[in-house]
Design an enzyme around this catalytic site. Sequence first.
Site, PDB file in Angstrom:
ATOM      1  N   GLU A  40       0.832  -1.200   0.000  1.00 41.33           N
ATOM      2  CA  GLU A  40       0.000   0.000   0.000  1.00 41.33           C
ATOM      3  C   GLU A  40       0.872   1.257   0.000  1.00 41.33           C
ATOM      4  OE1 GLU A  40      -3.654   1.813   2.744  1.00 41.33           O
ATOM      5  OE2 GLU A  40      -2.174   0.462   3.653  1.00 41.33           O
ATOM      6  N   LYS A 106      -9.816   2.527  -2.359  1.00 40.24           N
ATOM      7  CA  LYS A 106     -10.038   1.934  -1.034  1.00 40.24           C
ATOM      8  C   LYS A 106     -11.387   2.368  -0.460  1.00 40.24           C
ATOM      9  CE  LYS A 106      -7.597   1.406   3.407  1.00 40.24           C
ATOM     10  NZ  LYS A 106      -6.413   1.902   4.171  1.00 40.24           N
ATOM     11  N   CYS A 140      -5.533  -3.071   2.666  1.00 39.17           N
ATOM     12  CA  CYS A 140      -5.259  -2.962   4.105  1.00 39.17           C
ATOM     13  C   CYS A 140      -6.501  -3.106   4.986  1.00 39.17           C
ATOM     14  CB  CYS A 140      -4.538  -1.642   4.378  1.00 39.17           C
ATOM     15  SG  CYS A 140      -3.594  -1.631   5.934  1.00 39.17           S
TER      16      CYS A 140
END
Length: 254
Positions: A40, A106, A140
């Site tokens: 990331e 995300k 994540c």
Amino acid sequence: MKIALFQTKLAWENPTVNRKFIQDYFLNEDESFDLFILPEMFTSGFTMHPQNVAESMDGPTMTWLKELAVQKKCAITGSLVIIENDNFYNRLVFVFPSGEVAYYNKRHLFALAGEDKAYTKGEDKVIVKYNKWNICLQICYDLRFPVFARNVENYDLLLYVANWPKPRINAWDALLKARAIENMCYTIGVNRIGEDANGLDYPGHSKVFDFMGNEQLNCQNELGIFYCELDKKTQISTREQFNFLKDKDQFKLL
């Protein structure tokens, strides 16, 4: 499909240094592979100052990724800070060997660090098709939300890129395995190592689990490129033998 995971340290908010470091490793690898995975925010570390590092989709990092993918004849994926229509996104890009690009923004922003204030959340679940594999892209904190990852699309590979710190690494280990088991898919998590400007330590633990939750690769806390072969034929036969996905709930995210 042969996967290369790059478990790396990251220079804080310095895309030029990070690109150079990644490229030196990438181009010096003699082995061939189908997919190269970066962590990331691989150009900056997990920064809450997107204005310091944000690039457009025509910026230097995307141009560089396309050139590397074409040169090495492989796909490359990882997330970086993108600015678009005056919004900042933590965007996971997937660059095909042709230079074409797919991406995922995300969805679950990490409010504990203020990510929800600095970035705009994504809405859509994204699955890319590559080498006859259906790959679900996640970032994540998404790992903590199993409903979003639920395999209602019959994807083959679930991929997480992360900056997941040491105090919560046990959750990373456990949840990656859980996602593999419940979705009967290969699950890959690529985390960074080293310390960031906020004093957070990142211990790596990049891993690959198979469709039954068996650990195929554990990078521990070492710097480097690590390899794993994914066997789709065995995954298909195992799903046919233990057809747990047949009994899954049907639902639609709002």
